[in-house]
Design an enzyme around this catalytic site. Structure first.
Site, mmCIF file in Angstrom:
data_model
loop_
_atom_site.group_PDB
_atom_site.id
_atom_site.type_symbol
_atom_site.label_atom_id
_atom_site.label_comp_id
_atom_site.label_asym_id
_atom_site.label_seq_id
_atom_site.Cartn_x
_atom_site.Cartn_y
_atom_site.Cartn_z
ATOM 1 N N SER A 1 52.746 33.106 -21.257
ATOM 2 C CA SER A 1 51.422 32.527 -21.474
ATOM 3 C C SER A 1 51.204 31.299 -20.608
ATOM 4 O O SER A 1 52.154 30.559 -20.298
ATOM 5 C CB SER A 1 51.323 32.128 -22.950
ATOM 6 O OG SER A 1 50.181 31.346 -23.174
ATOM 7 N N TYR B 1 53.968 27.064 -30.061
ATOM 8 C CA TYR B 1 53.757 28.412 -29.506
ATOM 9 C C TYR B 1 54.164 28.446 -28.027
ATOM 10 O O TYR B 1 54.958 29.292 -27.597
ATOM 11 C CB TYR B 1 52.277 28.828 -29.671
ATOM 12 C CG TYR B 1 51.911 30.032 -28.844
ATOM 13 C CD1 TYR B 1 52.384 31.297 -29.190
ATOM 14 C CD2 TYR B 1 51.120 29.911 -27.698
ATOM 15 C CE1 TYR B 1 52.068 32.401 -28.413
ATOM 16 C CE2 TYR B 1 50.807 31.009 -26.917
ATOM 17 C CZ TYR B 1 51.280 32.262 -27.286
ATOM 18 O OH TYR B 1 50.980 33.350 -26.505
ATOM 19 N N LYS C 1 57.470 30.401 -25.926
ATOM 20 C CA LYS C 1 57.327 31.265 -24.737
ATOM 21 C C LYS C 1 58.178 30.713 -23.593
ATOM 22 O O LYS C 1 58.798 31.461 -22.849
ATOM 23 C CB LYS C 1 55.857 31.345 -24.316
ATOM 24 C CG LYS C 1 54.977 32.088 -25.302
ATOM 25 C CD LYS C 1 55.210 33.584 -25.197
ATOM 26 C CE LYS C 1 54.450 34.375 -26.246
ATOM 27 N NZ LYS C 1 54.672 35.825 -26.160
HETATM 28 N N1 UFG Z 1 36.666 27.602 -29.001
HETATM 29 C C1 UFG Z 1 35.555 27.081 -29.605
HETATM 30 N N2 UFG Z 1 35.205 27.542 -30.827
HETATM 31 C C2 UFG Z 1 35.911 28.493 -31.488
HETATM 32 C C3 UFG Z 1 37.057 29.041 -30.856
HETATM 33 C C4 UFG Z 1 37.403 28.555 -29.607
HETATM 34 O O1 UFG Z 1 34.876 26.202 -29.063
HETATM 35 O O2 UFG Z 1 35.541 28.863 -32.621
HETATM 36 C C5 UFG Z 1 37.040 27.118 -27.660
HETATM 37 C C6 UFG Z 1 38.425 26.528 -27.614
HETATM 38 O O3 UFG Z 1 38.368 25.153 -27.864
HETATM 39 C C7 UFG Z 1 38.834 26.852 -26.185
HETATM 40 C C8 UFG Z 1 38.066 28.121 -25.838
HETATM 41 O O4 UFG Z 1 37.058 28.232 -26.820
HETATM 42 O O5 UFG Z 1 38.406 25.867 -25.328
HETATM 43 C C9 UFG Z 1 38.927 29.345 -25.898
HETATM 44 O O6 UFG Z 1 39.601 29.336 -27.147
HETATM 45 P P1 UFG Z 1 40.484 30.556 -27.655
HETATM 46 O O7 UFG Z 1 40.975 30.199 -29.017
HETATM 47 O O8 UFG Z 1 39.733 31.827 -27.483
HETATM 48 O O9 UFG Z 1 41.674 30.591 -26.630
HETATM 49 P P2 UFG Z 1 42.670 29.429 -26.236
HETATM 50 O O10 UFG Z 1 42.305 29.002 -24.869
HETATM 51 O O11 UFG Z 1 42.799 28.372 -27.246
HETATM 52 O O12 UFG Z 1 44.024 30.213 -26.371
HETATM 53 C C10 UFG Z 1 44.405 31.147 -25.420
HETATM 54 C C11 UFG Z 1 45.318 32.186 -26.033
HETATM 55 C C12 UFG Z 1 46.563 31.557 -26.546
HETATM 56 C C13 UFG Z 1 47.193 30.786 -25.448
HETATM 57 C C14 UFG Z 1 46.209 29.777 -24.925
HETATM 58 C C15 UFG Z 1 46.744 28.964 -23.788
HETATM 59 O O13 UFG Z 1 44.643 32.801 -27.083
HETATM 60 O O14 UFG Z 1 47.446 32.556 -26.988
HETATM 61 O O15 UFG Z 1 45.077 30.465 -24.445
HETATM 62 O O16 UFG Z 1 46.042 27.761 -23.763
HETATM 63 F F1 UFG Z 1 48.250 30.134 -25.905
#
Ligand code: UFG
Length: 343
Positions: free
Chosen positions: A118, A142, A146
């Site tokens: 990741s 997490y 990894k």
């Molecule tokens: N976000 C929102 N509202 C929500 C959900 C997410 O604003 O309800 C934002 C988050 O802050 C982030 C973006 O949308 O900026 C994407 O969020 P996700 O939860 O979809 O994905 P992440 O970037 O947090 O996580 C992904 C993978 C993880 C991995 C990570 C690495 O899902 O497994 O990238 O940073 F670890």
């Protein structure tokens, strides 16, 4: 005879897309999954062995039954927030379980593995787009789990001639283009499915102003203040795994431990994602703003030139609308037919 590919965690979101792609490309995928987050009906086209990588006896029964050529290891807990609150669960499953898997592979002289890593292993980037040699300083358990496994793969390559290809995904998104598989997390925490769920709620008569969608922070150091991510279509991710499997099979014993980013190299902000969902769904999607989520880097964008060059991997989905459309089509296909009359 077809090559048997073990897909550990193959009943989950990315794993099930992978198993299907292997099946369609002349391999024999065999899925090993404890069904804690995966779904048996997502792998109806291939064999499913219900087992847990934390259980020695499950792994023993599996490996005594099947002759495997390559392992693809997806099985991991992957909620960043939960990993902060309950790290033991993450170390048990993602590290301890993965050590068990490697141990059984050694016992059965199985030396080829593709690992789902990741971009969370990088932590807060110093420079964008991220390249593979950037420093890896994860900011949550997490990402740590990894990275620990990546480092184990390096040591196992030196000591035991294990050949591995670790693929560092950026944000996996979208669904099978034929609508056969989708993203089903419970609870769902990922941005695109949550925005689309809000669109569906409105489509089904919900009041837009009563939105359930929240965005995390509007003062990030990005052009519009919301977080930027690099969204990669799940089928593109799977094509990279296919190429990695072929590389491991062709280069018998000459690989060591390799690491590749899988990214589009294009960053989209949360607000751009919402706008794209409005375009695709034609629904007025509203949102509320919350404080920034702890441990959320403002921007993560990857450079995949190494995967371009070595794996001959080029993502096909570059348009965010196209990625989101596959997820929306699948979501609509899940709505009971009786409820679709009003659409
Ligand atoms: N976000 C929102 N509202 C929500 C959900 C997410 O604003 O309800 C934002 C988050 O802050 C982030 C973006 O949308 O900026 C994407 O969020 P996700 O939860 O979809 O994905 P992440 O970037 O947090 O996580 C992904 C993978 C993880 C991995 C990570 C690495 O899902 O497994 O990238 O940073 F670890």
């Amino acid at each position: 005879m077809k090559n048997n590919i073990l897909v550990v965690g193959g009943a989950g979101y990315i794993g099930s897309h992978m198993a299907m792609m292997l099946h369609e490309n002349g391999y024999n995928p065999i899925v090993f999954d404890n069904l804690s987050t995966g779904h048996a009906d997502a792998v109806s086209f291939c064999e499913l062995f219900v087992g847990d990588i934390r259980s020695e006896s499950d792994l023993n029964s599996f490996f005594s039954k099947y002759d495997i050529q390559v392992v693809i290891h997806f099985a991991a807990l992957a909620y960043v927030g939960e990993s902060v609150v309950d790290p033991e669960k993450y170390y048990q499953n993602n590290v301890s379980g993965s050590i068990n898997l490697l141990e059984k592979m050694r016992k059965h002289a199985l030396k080829k593995i593709v690992f789902s890593s990741s971009c969370a292993t990088y932590g807060i980037p110093n420079e964008l787009p991220l390249i593979e040699s950037a420093s890896q300083l994860p900011i949550n358990p997490y990402g740590q789990t990894k990275l620990i496994f990546e480092n184990m793969l390096k040591d196992y390559a030196k000591a035991y001639d294990l050949n591995s290809i670790s693929l560092r995904y950026f944000n996996a998104a979208g669904c099978d283009r034929k609508g056969r598989l989708g993203e089903r997390h419970n609870p769902e925490t990922h941005l695109i499915p949550l925005v689309l769920a809000e669109a569906l709620r409105v489509k089904e008569g919900g009041i837009p102003d009563e939105t359930r969608l929240t965005i995390f922070g509007e003062h990030h150091s990005t052009a519009d203040g919301s977080c930027v991510r690099d969204y990669v279509h799940v089928e593109d991710l799977c094509r990279a795994h296919l190429s990695a499997v072929q590389r491991l099979m062709n280069k018998n014993g000459e690989i060591g431990a390799e690491f590749y980013n899988l990214a589009n190299g294009l960053g989209f902000s949360v607000l751009e994602v919402i706008e794209s969902c409005r375009n695709v769904t034609k629904m007025p999607i509203k949102y509320r703003v919350q404080a920034a989520r702890e441990g959320d880097p403002s921007a993560l964008v990857g450079n995949s030139q190494l995967a371009n060059r070595v794996l001959n991997w080029y993502p096909e989905y570059l348009s965010l609308d196209d990625i989101i459309k596959t997820a929306w089509d699948w979501m609509l296909s899940q709505v009971p037919v009786s409820d679709q009359d009003s659409y």
